[in-house]
Design an enzyme around this catalytic site. Structure first.
Site, PDB file in Angstrom:
ATOM      1  N   GLU A  46      17.094  12.432  12.803  1.00 25.08           N
ATOM      2  CA  GLU A  46      16.982  13.562  13.740  1.00 25.08           C
ATOM      3  C   GLU A  46      18.336  14.249  13.956  1.00 25.08           C
ATOM      4  O   GLU A  46      19.065  13.918  14.889  1.00 25.08           O
ATOM      5  CB  GLU A  46      16.417  13.103  15.098  1.00 25.08           C
ATOM      6  N   LYS A  63      13.158  14.683  11.663  1.00 26.77           N
ATOM      7  CA  LYS A  63      12.820  15.315  12.942  1.00 26.77           C
ATOM      8  C   LYS A  63      13.815  16.453  13.157  1.00 26.77           C
ATOM      9  O   LYS A  63      15.018  16.224  13.293  1.00 26.77           O
ATOM     10  CB  LYS A  63      12.874  14.310  14.093  1.00 26.77           C
TER      11      LYS A  63
END
Length: 294
Positions: A175, A212
């Site tokens: 992420e 992400k």
């Protein structure tokens, strides 16, 4: 693992991010209608946030019809719901794959980015995650400027840690969040995607990762990454956008599903009756699901 990997790769729905940690818990509780004056120490605070997460997970609205995974904070993994560890409850009772947040927060801003702080005891944490039947992990960095060297450093670190997670038999969610307030957000995303692709192309065929990302400025910007053979799934964070706006942007991005936190719990409160709570949660889940499976 094969069954669970297939579920994550092809299941319809989105990922619920329920992983607020020590630093973000007071804010999450405040949005839920619990003021800091209502608890006097960390133990009481974490008891309250676990109660909130339990209420969400146990709600009839929370099911595998719309939700494929849920990201947990370490303390949540170690706690129980109805005498089952949270991850077991998620998978056995709800059919939802459990993920664990493994990062320890962010370093100070340098070269336009915040890389992750060191993760001491990562091997032990991953071992415990396996004992608790966790499917994958999540770790977050932040990008605040279109710095080629800074963004490269973020991605290098993410994939370096991801290698250890893969070696432990888990699927890492990488992420590298791009701050939605960046004036050069689109440029940040171009540099980021190029750096991610370099690393993906070097991964062995036995390695799988998830990505992400912040909802992109350019529609379908990450569509090519959703088709990369080493990518199980590309998910998007709401990044501070209100749920309605986040869903509108998400719906314009093929192959990308939601992994929302604030946007999922927006409007929920401790003061609501169970009927009100379940009704509002069902509405949020339906809207996020529809934007994810467009």
């Amino acid at each position: 693992m094969k069954e669970r990997l297939e579920r994550m790769r092809n299941g319809k729905g989105f990922i619920a991010a329920l992983d607020q940690s020590g630093g973000s818990t007071p804010k999450a509780l405040k949005l839920y209608g619990i003021d800091e004056s209502e608890y006097s120490n960390d133990t009481e605070m974490f008891d309250l946030i676990h109660k909130m997460r339990t209420r969400i997970i146990k709600s009839p609205a929370f099911s595998d019809k719309e939700i494929v995974g849920a990201i947990l904070f370490e303390q949540t993994m170690d706690r129980k719901i109805d005498d089952k560890y949270t991850a077991d409850f998620l998978w056995e009772e709800k059919g939802v794959l459990p993920f664990l947040k493994v990062d320890k927060g962010l370093e100070e801003l340098e070269d336009g980015v915040q890389i992750m702080k060191p993760i001491p005891g990562l091997d032990d944490l991953l071992s415990r995650a396996n004992e608790r039947h966790i499917f994958g992990t999540k770790m977050r960095s932040v990008i605040k400027k279109a710095s080629q060297t800074g963004i490269a450093k973020v991605v290098d670190q993410q994939f370096e840690v991801a290698d250890k997670i893969i070696a432990a038999g888990l699927v890492p969610i990488i992420e590298p969040e791009v701050d939605i307030h960046n004036v050069d957000k689109a440029e940040c995303e171009t540099i980021l995607k190029n750096e991610i692709k370099k690393h993906l192309d070097k991964l062995p065929e036995t390695s799988n990762v998830m990505l992400k990302v912040t909802l992109p400025t350019v529609e379908n910007f990450y569509e090519d990454l959703t088709k990369h053979p080493r990518v199980v799934r590309v998910v998007a964070l709401s990044g501070g956008y209100p749920r309605k706006e986040a869903n509108e942007i998400l719906a314009k991005n093929k192959g990308v599903i939601a992994s929302f936190s604030r946007a999922l719990t927006e409007g929920l409160s401790a003061q609501q009756s169970d009927d009100e709570f379940n009704k509002d949660l069902a509405k949020a889940i339906k809207e996020i699901y529809e934007a994810s499976v467009k």
